[in-house]
Design an enzyme around this catalytic site. Structure first.
Site, PDB file in Angstrom:
ATOM      1  NE  ARG A  87      43.003  37.252  37.341  1.00 45.63           N
ATOM      2  CZ  ARG A  87      41.847  36.780  37.785  1.00 45.63           C
ATOM      3  NH1 ARG A  87      40.817  36.671  36.971  1.00 45.63           N
ATOM      4  NH2 ARG A  87      41.728  36.384  39.042  1.00 45.63           N
ATOM      5  CD  GLN A 137      49.563  32.106  33.595  1.00 45.22           C
ATOM      6  OE1 GLN A 137      50.433  31.241  33.546  1.00 45.22           O
ATOM      7  NE2 GLN A 137      48.451  32.032  32.886  1.00 45.22           N
ATOM      8  CG  ASP A 139      46.959  36.473  39.740  1.00 45.83           C
ATOM      9  OD1 ASP A 139      46.567  37.189  40.679  1.00 45.83           O
ATOM     10  OD2 ASP A 139      46.243  36.138  38.780  1.00 45.83           O
ATOM     11  CB  SER A 175      44.905  33.899  40.864  1.00 41.90           C
ATOM     12  OG  SER A 175      44.319  34.724  39.878  1.00 41.90           O
ATOM     13  CE1 TYR A 229      39.767  39.690  38.785  1.00 38.75           C
ATOM     14  CE2 TYR A 229      41.063  41.131  37.385  1.00 38.75           C
ATOM     15  CZ  TYR A 229      40.965  40.269  38.458  1.00 38.75           C
ATOM     16  OH  TYR A 229      42.091  39.988  39.197  1.00 38.75           O
TER      17      TYR A 229
END
Length: 360
Positions: A93, A98, A101, A104, A200
């Site tokens: 992350r 991004q 990902d 996500s 996380y």
């Protein structure tokens, strides 16, 4: 593979129009492809995963979801077959990653769909309505766990007009919750090292979870819908909602447990099932909600993986540069071994000797 996108709304003709060769024989893909991109790979796929694993060949590259922290035997088998594999769950992350990902992306879809499922089951309207028949009070929705799925669930429930509150053991997410128009639930209990370097939530000891459950009971009883999203990578999901809490909820309330596949955040959740318990509370423990919105889930996943492939392949040649933290962190098997440092530590395997050269 022929038909790969049909159920998601992407017929073979659309792939052909973009220059893809459609192959009707699945086995031929495994025989001829240098790189295979999948959604659920062995370890994450209980339907065709075993057959796929047997079809992989030495030197082949496989990219997708592996659930690597719970699949040590699969990873060993991949390594023994000489497969180079990349697990998209492990994409770091960081800003540069991004657009890759996938975890996500799928959490975004799951958070959205969880609210729609709850709205379909709940025998109440979500928004406040002023009508000739009187005023309808809004539904109350509680989100437990404010990661990507939780934030999307908050946003979706708010758009539908519900009164939304959210709780997370990480105080740092309070501002995000409030920015979406929800109330952040603050409990007089503090977690130790609440999040890791990747952002996380970290596992806490049982005394913390016991106290947390005691304090959450009253909050849960005040809500019509509870959506739980709390997972700890590589560990069983923590129990946040006990059977006593469920008994304290109003009849016809709804719990959507997005952690069901990891054991569930609700003590009564049955993995993969929708059940109704004694006081008429519905608990949904369905898996893989992203697959129930396949058109856009596929679109997002394709963008994630094509961006990753653009990093892995340069000018038509493999660029396995392990000085790049994205490639290094996602690579799980290569050269006949499990090579991911994080996984080797988790599985208590000895550290690999450092190599100066970049694998070809």
């Amino acid at each position: 593979e022929s038909g790969a996108g049909v159920e998601a709304g992407y017929p073979d003709a659309e792939y052909s129009a973009k220059g893809a060769k459609i192959v009707s024989d699945r086995a031929e893909i495994f025989r001829t492809a240098d790189i295979i991109v999948q959604v659920l790979c062995p370890g994450a796929n209980d339907k065709t995963g075993a057959a796929d694993l047997a079809a992989f060949r030495s030197g082949q590259i496989v990219i997708g979801f592996f659930r690597p922290m719970n699949s040590v035997d699969v990873l060993k088998a991949l390594a023994e077959r000489g497969v180079t594999s990349f697990s998209v769950e492990l994409i770091p992350r960081i800003t540069r990653a991004q657009s890759m990902d996938a975890l996500s992306s799928m959490a975004t879809v799951a958070g959205y769909k969880a609210v729609l499922i709850a709205g379909d089951i709940l025998p109440k309207l979500f928004p406040m309505l002023t009508t000739a028949a009187g005023t309808i009070t809004p539904a109350r929705v509680l989100i437990l766990g404010v990661g990507v799925a939780g934030l999307q669930a908050i946003a979706t429930a708010r758009r539908l007009g519900a009164v939304v509150s959210a709780y997370d053991l990480r105080p740092v997410v309070k501002e995000q919750v409030q920015s979406l128009g929800a109330r952040f639930v603050e409990l007089p209990i503090e977690a130790q090292n609440a999040q890791d370097a990747r952002g996380y939530a970290t596992a806490q000891d049982e005394s913390f979870y016991r106290r947390q459950r005691e304090l959450l009971g009253k909050v849960i009883a005040e809500n019509d819908v509870v959506i739980t999203t709390a997972v700890i990578p590589g560990k069983k999901a923590p129990i946040l909602v006990t059977k006593e809490m469920v008994a304290g909820m109003a009849p016809r309330s709804v719990i959507i447990d997005l952690a069901a596949e990891r054991g569930g955040n609700c003590e009564l959740t049955q993995a993969g099932e929708k059940i109704m318990v004694g006081n008429d509370v519905t608990i949904v423990g369905w898996f893989n909600l992203a697959s129930t919105v396949p058109y856009h889930a596929s679109q997002m996943y394709a963008r994630n993986l094509s961006t990753f492939l653009a990093l892995l392949v340069k000018d038509g040649k493999l660029n396995l540069n392990l000085k790049d933290d994205i490639l290094r962190d996602t690579l799980i098997t290569h050269g006949g071994d499990i090579v991911n440092a994080r996984l080797r530590e988790l599985f208590q395997l000895p550290a690999l000797a450092a190599k100066e050269e970049t694998p070809k």
